[in-house]
Scaffold this active site. Structure first.
Site, PDB file in Angstrom:
ATOM      1  CB  SER A   1      -0.877  -0.045   1.330  1.00 35.80           C
ATOM      2  OG  SER A   1      -0.245  -0.055   2.305  1.00 35.80           O
ATOM      3  CG  HIS A   2       2.331   3.165   2.369  1.00 36.13           C
ATOM      4  ND1 HIS A   2       1.330   2.248   2.864  1.00 36.13           N
ATOM      5  CD2 HIS A   2       1.968   4.431   2.470  1.00 36.13           C
ATOM      6  CE1 HIS A   2       0.327   3.028   3.461  1.00 36.13           C
ATOM      7  NE2 HIS A   2       0.493   4.360   3.406  1.00 36.13           N
TER       8      HIS A   2
ATOM      9  CG  ASP B   1      -3.669  -1.702   3.577  1.00 36.16           C
ATOM     10  OD1 ASP B   1      -3.209  -2.391   2.287  1.00 36.16           O
ATOM     11  OD2 ASP B   1      -2.978  -2.041   4.200  1.00 36.16           O
TER      12      ASP B   1
HETATM   13  P1  NDP Z   1      -0.628  -3.457   9.594  1.00 31.55           P
HETATM   14  O1  NDP Z   1      -1.602  -3.406  10.268  1.00 31.55           O
HETATM   15  O2  NDP Z   1      -0.746  -4.097   8.382  1.00 31.55           O
HETATM   16  O3  NDP Z   1       0.678  -3.726  10.387  1.00 31.55           O
HETATM   17  C1  NDP Z   1       0.780  -3.110  11.532  1.00 31.55           C
HETATM   18  C2  NDP Z   1       1.964  -3.802  12.292  1.00 31.55           C
HETATM   19  O4  NDP Z   1       1.707  -4.840  12.944  1.00 31.55           O
HETATM   20  C3  NDP Z   1       3.306  -4.052  11.405  1.00 31.55           C
HETATM   21  O5  NDP Z   1       4.433  -3.779  12.137  1.00 31.55           O
HETATM   22  C4  NDP Z   1       3.130  -5.510  11.103  1.00 31.55           C
HETATM   23  O6  NDP Z   1       4.234  -6.295  10.826  1.00 31.55           O
HETATM   24  C5  NDP Z   1       2.551  -6.045  12.497  1.00 31.55           C
HETATM   25  N1  NDP Z   1       1.656  -7.179  12.520  1.00 31.55           N
HETATM   26  C6  NDP Z   1       0.753  -7.532  11.678  1.00 31.55           C
HETATM   27  N2  NDP Z   1      -0.030  -8.716  11.930  1.00 31.55           N
HETATM   28  C7  NDP Z   1       0.713  -9.159  13.050  1.00 31.55           C
HETATM   29  C8  NDP Z   1       0.628 -10.457  13.768  1.00 31.55           C
HETATM   30  N3  NDP Z   1      -0.111 -11.217  13.569  1.00 31.55           N
HETATM   31  N4  NDP Z   1       1.340 -10.386  14.698  1.00 31.55           N
HETATM   32  C9  NDP Z   1       2.580  -9.230  15.082  1.00 31.55           C
HETATM   33  N5  NDP Z   1       2.600  -8.350  14.537  1.00 31.55           N
HETATM   34  C10 NDP Z   1       1.755  -8.203  13.490  1.00 31.55           C
HETATM   35  O7  NDP Z   1      -0.224  -2.120   9.354  1.00 31.55           O
HETATM   36  P2  NDP Z   1      -1.116  -0.716   9.082  1.00 31.55           P
HETATM   37  O8  NDP Z   1      -2.219  -0.962   7.991  1.00 31.55           O
HETATM   38  O9  NDP Z   1      -1.840  -0.187  10.071  1.00 31.55           O
HETATM   39  O10 NDP Z   1      -0.228   0.456   8.175  1.00 31.55           O
HETATM   40  C11 NDP Z   1       0.323   0.061   6.883  1.00 31.55           C
HETATM   41  C12 NDP Z   1       1.335   1.125   6.601  1.00 31.55           C
HETATM   42  O11 NDP Z   1       0.761   2.115   6.198  1.00 31.55           O
HETATM   43  C13 NDP Z   1       2.357   1.553   7.661  1.00 31.55           C
HETATM   44  O12 NDP Z   1       3.554   1.061   7.146  1.00 31.55           O
HETATM   45  C14 NDP Z   1       2.132   2.799   7.852  1.00 31.55           C
HETATM   46  O13 NDP Z   1       3.428   3.470   8.075  1.00 31.55           O
HETATM   47  C15 NDP Z   1       1.619   3.263   6.445  1.00 31.55           C
HETATM   48  N6  NDP Z   1       0.890   4.431   6.564  1.00 31.55           N
HETATM   49  C16 NDP Z   1       1.448   5.767   6.381  1.00 31.55           C
HETATM   50  C17 NDP Z   1       0.744   7.060   6.577  1.00 31.55           C
HETATM   51  C18 NDP Z   1       1.298   8.131   6.123  1.00 31.55           C
HETATM   52  O14 NDP Z   1       0.712   9.468   6.491  1.00 31.55           O
HETATM   53  N7  NDP Z   1       2.659   8.163   5.536  1.00 31.55           N
HETATM   54  C19 NDP Z   1      -0.609   6.840   7.282  1.00 31.55           C
HETATM   55  C20 NDP Z   1      -0.881   5.692   7.464  1.00 31.55           C
HETATM   56  C21 NDP Z   1      -0.342   4.474   7.217  1.00 31.55           C
HETATM   57  P3  NDP Z   1       4.571  -6.831   9.539  1.00 31.55           P
HETATM   58  O15 NDP Z   1       4.882  -5.563   8.686  1.00 31.55           O
HETATM   59  O16 NDP Z   1       5.721  -7.558   9.479  1.00 31.55           O
HETATM   60  O17 NDP Z   1       3.309  -7.680   9.140  1.00 31.55           O
HETATM   61  O1  PYC Z   2      -2.453   4.618   3.854  1.00 35.53           O
HETATM   62  O2  PYC Z   2      -3.562   5.941   5.288  1.00 35.53           O
HETATM   63  C1  PYC Z   2      -2.855   5.725   4.395  1.00 35.53           C
HETATM   64  C2  PYC Z   2      -1.969   7.036   4.154  1.00 35.53           C
HETATM   65  C3  PYC Z   2      -2.245   8.168   4.404  1.00 35.53           C
HETATM   66  C4  PYC Z   2      -1.011   9.076   3.800  1.00 35.53           C
HETATM   67  C5  PYC Z   2      -0.093   7.922   3.172  1.00 35.53           C
HETATM   68  N1  PYC Z   2      -0.468   6.784   3.581  1.00 35.53           N
END
Ligand code: NDP
Ligand code: PYC
Length: 330
Positions: free
Chosen positions: A44-45, A185
């Site tokens: 997703s990124h 996502d």
């Molecule tokens: P996820 O919910 O997919 O995962 C969150 C964390 O939990 C990860 O470190 C993941 O590790 C871990 N995890 C997942 N499943 C398990 C499990 N069963 N047991 C233990 N640990 C687990 O991530 P999000 O959807 O919340 O976020 C995805 C990405 O989006 C992030 O990288 C975030 O920085 C990015 N994002 C960026 C934004 C921005 O403004 N730039 C805004 C919002 C999100 P693993 O990766 O190894 O699965």
């Molecule tokens: O996936 O929520 C997100 C996000 C916001 C800005 C960049 N990624």
């Protein structure tokens, strides 16, 4: 799905950004971030975000020739001015001075301002952990998430990342949105016609929905864990905005021209030298003792383990055909 090597992913991202006016340094930094995201399976990124980066360049809102600068503004406080460019280059500029300041003082923070973040946060905390430091990072976004109980989008999806060094092993690192699901996502679920679980968001009338389109078009995303995640999202707003002299997510929206690219804003990064903080070298073995218990537990795993396993495979990455078609259409 198509298969692409990391070199091919880098070349596609780098050449696309250059074609729309990014210079070598800016295109290269964003392309490295996109490539490491695809390598680790952070889809997703990765390339998914390339059209958004291009939209920000095309509309003239984001500078493709930005020259970020790092300035110490107080003992233990570094400021990186992103010069209205993309976050990946600002974060590369941050790396060495923040490591140096943290090693000299035991603890240091950085406010990265006037930058555009559209990426995962684990690269910035992992790069500090690879230098032997504990690190935390958080950034705001655009108003996508309602405070607990409310129906009005106020908070960004506001990720928080944490990394802990493990000498001789990849660092422990988690990186998670404050929303139940990252917006990227939710967008991928809409593109693929897949429902999302209840709790990801509500529709324009405040009803629970599993339809990602109803959440994205007039609805609102929800924080993970109810009021607890909502409090985390609020903390990120304050730490990545007011604390470092930057905009809240709703203020970033007001400064946005709606081109579909990343919002302007800030990032808070904290680094701690664990040897200085614990008064010795024992922290590494002690820290590892709890991490290995999780690794050895049935049905449990460390956060970051999925990414590190993808990285260790070292082979070509699977890239969505829909994403490649969107990039080709640019
Ligand atoms: P996820 O919910 O997919 O995962 C969150 C964390 O939990 C990860 O470190 C993941 O590790 C871990 N995890 C997942 N499943 C398990 C499990 N069963 N047991 C233990 N640990 C687990 O991530 P999000 O959807 O919340 O976020 C995805 C990405 O989006 C992030 O990288 C975030 O920085 C990015 N994002 C960026 C934004 C921005 O403004 N730039 C805004 C919002 C999100 P693993 O990766 O190894 O699965
Ligand atoms: O996936 O929520 C997100 C996000 C916001 C800005 C960049 N990624």
């Amino acid at each position: 799905m198509a298969t692409m090597t990391t070199d091919e992913i880098f070349a596609l991202a780098d050449s696309t950004l250059r074609r729309f006016g990014a210079d070598d340094a800016n295109a290269g930094a964003v392309a490295r971030t996109i490539t490491t995201a695809e390598r680790d399976g952070s889809h997703s990124h990765g390339l998914f975000r390339l059209p958004g980066y291009v939209k920000g360049l095309k509309s003239g809102r984001i500078k493709g020739d930005a020259q970020p600068t790092a300035t110490p503004i107080a003992p233990g406080i570094l400021r990186v001015d992103g010069d209205e460019g993309f976050a990946p280059l600002a974060l590369e500029v941050m790396r060495d001075p923040l490591i140096e300041m943290t090693r000299a003082q035991g603890i240091a923070m950085c406010g990265v301002i006037r930058t555009h973040h559209f990426a995962a946060l684990w690269p910035e905390v992992e790069m500090m952990a690879e230098a032997g430091l504990v690190a935390m990072a958080m950034t705001q976004a655009m108003p996508y998430v309602a405070p607990a109980g409310g129906r009005e989008a106020l908070f960004g999806t506001n990720p928080q990342a944490f990394a802990w060094p493990r000498p001789g092993k990849p660092p422990l690192a988690f990186d998670q949105a404050a929303s139940t699901m990252a917006r990227g996502d939710v967008m991928i679920h809409r593109r693929e016609g897949q429902p999302v679980p209840i709790g990801v968001g509500i529709d324009k009338d405040g009803n629970d929905t599993t339809d990602p389109a109803e959440i994205l078009d007039g609805g609102v995303q929800l924080a993970f864990g109810g009021y607890k995640g909502s409090a985390i999202a609020l903390m990120v707003e304050l730490m990545a905005s007011s604390l470092i002299g930057e905009r809240f997510s709703h203020e970033a929206k007001a400064a946005h021209n709606g081109d579909g690219g990343p919002p302007v804003g800030g990032e808070f990064v904290l680094a701690i030298d664990p040897t200085a903080a614990s008064g010795g070298e024992g922290w590494a073995a002690h820290g590892d003792s709890i991490l290995t218990r999780i690794e050895q537990m049935d049905n449990a795993r460390l956060p970051g383990a999925r990414r590190h396993a993808n990285r260790a495979k070292g082979g070509p990455a699977e890239v969505s055909d829909a994403v490649l078609a969107e990039i080709a259409a640019l």
